[in-house]
Design a protein around this motif. Structure first.
Motif, mmCIF file in Angstrom:
data_model
loop_
_atom_site.group_PDB
_atom_site.id
_atom_site.type_symbol
_atom_site.label_atom_id
_atom_site.label_comp_id
_atom_site.label_asym_id
_atom_site.label_seq_id
_atom_site.Cartn_x
_atom_site.Cartn_y
_atom_site.Cartn_z
ATOM 1 N N GLU A 119 0.783 -1.294 -0.109
ATOM 2 C CA GLU A 119 -0.048 0.102 0.061
ATOM 3 C C GLU A 119 0.912 1.244 -0.061
ATOM 4 O OE1 GLU A 119 -3.113 0.250 3.166
ATOM 5 O OE2 GLU A 119 -3.360 -1.947 2.625
ATOM 6 N N ASN A 120 0.701 2.085 -0.676
ATOM 7 C CA ASN A 120 1.341 3.357 -1.056
ATOM 8 C C ASN A 120 3.110 2.995 -1.245
ATOM 9 O OD1 ASN A 120 -0.750 4.842 -0.866
ATOM 10 N ND2 ASN A 120 -0.772 5.009 1.330
ATOM 11 N N ASP A 121 3.143 2.050 -1.902
ATOM 12 C CA ASP A 121 4.617 1.557 -2.281
ATOM 13 C C ASP A 121 5.363 1.089 -1.015
ATOM 14 O OD1 ASP A 121 4.559 2.048 -4.916
ATOM 15 O OD2 ASP A 121 5.170 4.000 -4.770
ATOM 16 N N VAL A 122 4.530 0.725 0.108
ATOM 17 C CA VAL A 122 5.156 0.087 1.367
ATOM 18 C C VAL A 122 4.592 -1.142 1.659
ATOM 19 C CG1 VAL A 122 5.327 0.486 3.955
ATOM 20 C CG2 VAL A 122 5.264 2.400 2.570
ATOM 21 N N GLU A 123 5.552 -2.212 1.695
ATOM 22 C CA GLU A 123 5.160 -3.743 2.021
ATOM 23 C C GLU A 123 5.508 -4.013 3.368
ATOM 24 O OE1 GLU A 123 5.656 -8.073 -0.368
ATOM 25 O OE2 GLU A 123 7.424 -6.528 -0.297
ATOM 26 N N ASN A 124 4.502 -4.576 3.952
ATOM 27 C CA ASN A 124 4.811 -4.984 5.164
ATOM 28 C C ASN A 124 4.889 -6.335 5.451
ATOM 29 O OD1 ASN A 124 4.241 -2.438 6.676
ATOM 30 N ND2 ASN A 124 2.025 -2.520 6.313
#
Length: 148
Positions: free
Chosen positions: A134-139
């Motif tokens: 999401e929004n170029d952030v991977e958790n």
């Protein structure tokens, strides 16, 4: 925040080998190749995982890892070149951003020692479960097998 959880993972994935110091590059490359074949996997949840064999020796330089997906049922008819892994254990688990992976592991290792746990046998897998980007952030959720 670190939690202790009892969990069973059912994974179908491809086996890979590489130098530990090259995992930061090797794992994402292997995952990209694997994801091209995800549609071949029955009962796929679509949730990406990496399963790591722990080092068996102190000075071990090379290791084995699997990139794959969680499955909702045991898979007996596997696509060519893939393996089914079922891992059930007690884990120290925390979440964070993939970009902060080294901090995640450092914090988990510190928590394990401070709370009187130990890493379990090298025969148990370390598991990373990836969330959607999401929004170029991977958790990622990281699970390290532990014992008291």
């Amino acid at each position: 925040m670190v939690k202790v959880v009892e969990k069973t993972f059912m994974v179908v994935g491809g086996k890979n080998r590489g130098l530990f110091k090259e995992y930061a590059e090797a794992v994402p490359k292997a995952a990209q190749l694997f994801l091209n074949r995800e549609s071949e996997i029955p009962f796929s949840s679509g949730i990406e995982v990496t399963v790591y064999e722990q080092p068996k020796q102190q000075n071990q330089l090379e290791g084995t890892f699997y990139v794959g997906v969680l499955v909702n049922e045991k898979v007996s008819d596997l696509p060519t070149g893939m393996e089914y892994i079922e891992a059930e254990h007690r884990y120290a688990m925390t979440t964070g951003k993939v970009s902060e992976m080294s901090n995640i592991y450092s914090n988990l290792d510190k928590w394990i020692v401070e709370n009187n746990y130990q890493h379990s046998s090298p025969n148990n897998y370390i598991i990373e479960v990836y969330d959607q980007v999401e929004n170029d952030v991977e958790n990622v959720e990281v699970y390290i097998p532990i014992v008291n």
